[in-house]
Design a protein around this motif. Structure first.
Motif: not given
Lengths: 320, 588
Positions: B506-510
């Motif tokens: 997950l690449d910078e999901t936030l």
């Protein structure tokens, strides 16, 4: 010795012809390079605008009397140069009323960012211009006939007295003017404020907007300028090459090959690309039958695309 | 749309249309009109061929004249040189067209966008000169006085209308099938976002090759028929720019990316141009080109995606784009609590050994080593430009490594393409969301599910489950371009999840979410982890990460500067220095 001399002469002759034609091709490619580099639009009508440039130069030189007033040297040159502003205005109008409908913010939400629409629009423009020209100008070939078109300077004899090259005067004048105009374009794009704005708009339209560049206007000028430059090149071609309303298609290929070769987005690269195309075309006649002249162009074109897709002078801008 | 193909329901309108067309054509006496009525389905078929590649996959080809011309010459030369009837010649043309599609496509698919389009332009023009040089400037079809039918020479021009219409029907049925198949969905995904399609397990090169082979085969076959109908072939008439342009024009005019498009375009434009030519051509040569040109300019300005879409948008508007905003996600909070951290002796699922990536002199990632235990939530943190996304691109195969090895479950996955890595069980999301914008949420997620499921219904089921898990069940039919940032993030999670991954990157999901939204996302991620999926997540905001991850890996300037429990790592002076500078490191 005799055979070697013939071979040397043929090679030098093809080289000279290639360089001269290449300079003129270079100029037309630079024109397309401005449009493609700044707007990223594939303009299929470029060859047909060039054809308009040819007719414009032809009528300026003959009916308008430039040839009679300025003589065989400056007449065709002046006609080709004046063609520039005329086509610039045409280009501005075509952009303002047509191209702008399918480029820029209007098409942001469309599939393929409007590429499909741009293609068909420019194809439509190409059809209208070439067939319109057929109605207005007729189908018989024209060319600006001057004593220069038919005469050549002899360089040599060199290497003893066996080898000498003939250089067509009209082509030489055309090549010289091409280099000057291309150089002027280079200065404009790199040194002048507006030229820099054009490059900014090409590089990153969004950021350019943020620093106060009117991207829409930049595109319009680029479109006009690109067509004007190619039109001037067309005017120069008209002085040694017979043309008819459908001539555009022959050159549109040369132009795209040159632009890709030079690296899309590099205006000066496009000039070198055109020069190489001219050289390849003429040099290929040494080893290939004349019918395959253009096949040689395509092979070089494909090789460059595969081996160095960013072009000989371009940068690779793609990011993952 | 996907997975609901019923042969009868889809084929009936096509057959109905063809029947009406044939009845209408039969009505005309003049053989000249019948020629026009033959050309309509011929160019419609050529447009369908073009659409199959360019319309669905978005790779614009200016070179379809290659296939058309090769087909025309194959049929003609077989007949002229060997006396082989077109009934066999046209199928052979079809094979030749398909083969040349593979030959041209295989090298040319390395190029994208404008480069692809322009490279394609070169092939037919090169072929044109080659055929002139070979001495085939003009090849006429010999007239077979007796037994004409055996050589596809019908007594009545109407025979050609029927043959051409049947070929058009075949091409339409094929196109419709592609539109509704997983293959079509894959092409659509490639068109909208090639990188994302690759990352969800679609073998891009294979899908494109399949498209160009089908497309070339159709173009080759119809080229063969064209030669038989016109009785003479010349290189410019079949390899010329106009041939490619005609295919493009009828399709773009009628509507790109739908099998009705080329048919609509051809039905309107071909008779228009022919009739203009016949009626006015002798007074004003070129008038048909001018009118034709103005017609397509006018239509494209009014409906930039073609008539079909323009009419559809006017009379059947897409339901309001910002309809229901579901607000909160519906993940049961308790469910996310069931997760336990992996034990110390848990097996290693991902092993990264000495991985480096250099760009010239720049060391983007240098000598990185770490193990991720099965079931972990493994956080990779670091300041901007630390090499986090580059590391992900190395892990899932977007970027080739300079040195090092990567093992998934003990299997060496170094150097595999993203779609292969995906099919081994690695899902991924992107820092900048890469949705397939013009597809529904469901179709977006189905694209993620098709590589893991042989069966279409299973893929659909899997996708619905994934959507349920992330809490977007109320939004399945909305178009991706109407979603909020948070919903897009959730949809990407679902898309990755639908491929049944063992491991998710997950690449910078936030990124870019408000604090309430971050909480929702955290729940969903924990919930996914609780279902046994190992998570590796990149973030540069520490706050949320401290509460989410079991282990932290800290990157700075491409190198690992810290690894361990979040609480320990965040106290490490080296880490504080990397984030805040030396001054703060001293205070801590």
């Amino acid at each position: 010795m005799g055979e070697l001399a013939i071979i040397t002469e043929n090679i030098l002759q093809a080289l000279a012809a290639g360089l001269l034609i290449g300079c003129i091709y270079g100029l037309m490619c630079a024109g397309l390079g401005v449009i493609f580099g700044v707007m990223r639009v594939i303009n299929f009508a470029q060859g047909d605008f060039m054809m308009l440039g040819m007719y414009s130069a032809y009528y300026l030189a003959t009916s308008f009397g430039l040839l009679a007033v300025l003589g065989p040297f400056f007449g065709p040159v002046a006609a080709a140069i004046i063609t520039g502003p005329i086509l610039f205005i045409i280009g501005i109008f075509v952009h303002r009323y047509l191209v702008t409908r399918v480029t820029g913010v209007q098409v942001a939400g469309l599939e393929g960012e409007g590429h499909f629409a741009q293609l068909i629009l420019t194809l439509g423009v190409a059809l209208v211009i070439s067939n319109g020209a057929l109605i207005f100008f007729g189908s018989e070939p024209h060319s600006i006939r001057t004593p220069l078109s038919r005469t050549a300077w002899e360089v040599g004899p060199i290497f003893g007295d066996a080898v000498s090259i003939f250089i067509n005067k009209a082509r030489l004048v055309g090549a010289a003017v091409s280099v000057l105009v291309a150089f002027g374009l280079y200065i404009f794009v790199t040194k002048f404020r507006f030229g820099k704005a054009l490059r900014a708009a090409a590089d990153n339209p969004q950021s350019a907007t943020y620093v106060g560049v009117d991207v829409d206007q930049a595109h319009r000028i680029a479109f006009g300028l690109g067509i004007a430059i190619t039109g001037v090149a067309g005017g120069l071609v008209a002085s040694y090459y017979p043309f008819q309303p459908y001539v555009g298609i022959e050159f549109v290929i040369v132009m795209y090959a040159g632009v890709v070769l030079g690296g899309m987005g590099s205006i000066i690269g496009a000039f070198w690309g055109g020069l190489i195309i001219g050289l390849v075309q003429q040099m290929s006649t040494l080893i290939l039958p004349t019918q395959l002249q253009n096949t040689a162009i395509f092979i070089v074109f494909l090789l460059v695309i595969f081996l160095k897709p960013q072009g000989l002078f371009g940068r690779n801008a793609e990011r993952t | 749309m996907f997975g609901r193909y019923s042969f009868i329901r889809e084929t009936l309108p096509i057959v109905g249309f063809a029947a009406v067309y044939l009845l209408f054509s039969y009505w005309f006496e003049s053989s000249y009109y019948k020629l026009i009525l033959t050309l309509v389905p011929i160019w419609a078929t050529m447009g369908l061929a073009w659409n199959l590649l360019s319309g669905y996959s978005g790779l614009v080809s200016f070179g379809h004249a290659s296939f058309f011309g090769l087909g025309a010459y194959t049929t003609t030369l077989l007949l002229v040189k060997f006396g082989i009837t077109p009934w066999i010649g046209i199928p052979i043309s079809m094979v030749v067209g398909g083969l040349s599609g593979a030959l041209i496509g295989w090298p040319t698919f390395r190029l994208r966008g404008h480069y692809f389009a322009l490279a394609m332009l070169a092939y037919p023009l090169a072929l044109l000169y080659v055929f002139e040089w070979l001495g085939y400037q003009e090849v006429a079809i010999p007239y077979k006085r007796e037994n004409g039918l055996a050589y596809m020479q019908f007594g009545d021009q109407f025979g050609y209308v029927v043959t051409a219409t049947l070929m058009m029907v075949a091409a339409m049925v094929l196109s419709r099938w592609v539109e509704l198949s997983r293959f079509g969905l894959a092409l659509l995904a490639i068109k909208q976002n090639e990188a994302a399609a690759d990352a969800v397990g679609i073998d891009i090169l294979r899908a494109k090759l399949k498209a160009i082979i089908l497309s070339g085969a159709i173009a080759g076959a119809i080229g063969g028929l064209y030669a038989i109908v016109l009785l003479v072939v010349t290189p410019p008439s079949v390899f010329g720019m106009l041939t490619s342009a005609q295919a493009l024009i009828v399709t773009l005019f009628g509507g790109v990316g739908t099998f009705w498009g080329p048919v609509i375009g051809s039905v309107i434009l071909i008779p228009l141009s022919e009739v203009l030519h016949a009626e006015l051509g002798h007074i004003l040569p070129g008038i048909q080109g001018v009118v034709f040109g103005f017609a397509i300019i006018g239509v494209i300005i009014a409906a930039p995606e073609g008539l079909f879409w323009g009419i559809r948008d006017r009379f059947m508007p897409v339901p309001s784009r910002r309809g229901r905003d579901t607000g909160t996600s519906k993940v049961p909070e308790a469910a996310s609590m069931h997760r336990t951290k992996p034990a110390a002796d848990a097996p290693v699922i991902l092993r990264v050994c000495n991985v480096s990536k250099n760009y010239g002199g720049l060391k983007a990632v240098q000598n990185v080593n770490f193990d991720v235990p099965k079931g972990a939530i493994f956080g990779i943190i670091g300041p901007n430009g630390a090499g986090k996304t580059t590391l992900f691109n190395l892990l899932n195969g977007f970027t080739p490594l300079s040195t090092g090895q990567i093992f998934l479950d003990g299997q060496d996955i170094t150097g595999l393409r993203p779609n292969e890595v995906c099919r081994l069980g690695v899902g991924r999301t992107f820092q900048i969301v890469r949705p397939f914008m013009r597809m529904s949420v469901l179709d977006n997620v189905i694209v993620g599910a098709i590589s893991a499921n042989e069966n279409d219904d299973m893929a659909r089921q899997q996708a619905l489950e994934a959507i349920e898990i992330v809490g977007l069940a109320d939004s399945v039919d909305r178009l991706a371009n109407s979603l909020t940032n948070k919903e897009l993030r959730l949809m990407e999670l679902a898309r990755a999840l639908a491929g049944k991954p063992k491991l998710m990157l997950l690449d910078e999901t936030l990124a870019g979410l408000g604090s309430g939204e971050v909480e929702d996302l955290l729940h969903v991620i924990r919930f996914i982890a609780a279902r046994g999926v190992t998570i590796v997540i990149i973030e540069h905001t520490m706050q949320a990460m401290v509460r989410l991850a079991d282990t932290f890996l800290v990157l700075d300037h491409g190198a690992v500067i810290g690894l361990g429990e979040p609480a320990d790592v965040t106290k490490d002076p080296k880490v504080i220095e990397a984030y805040l500078g030396k001054k703060w490191a001293n205070r801590a």
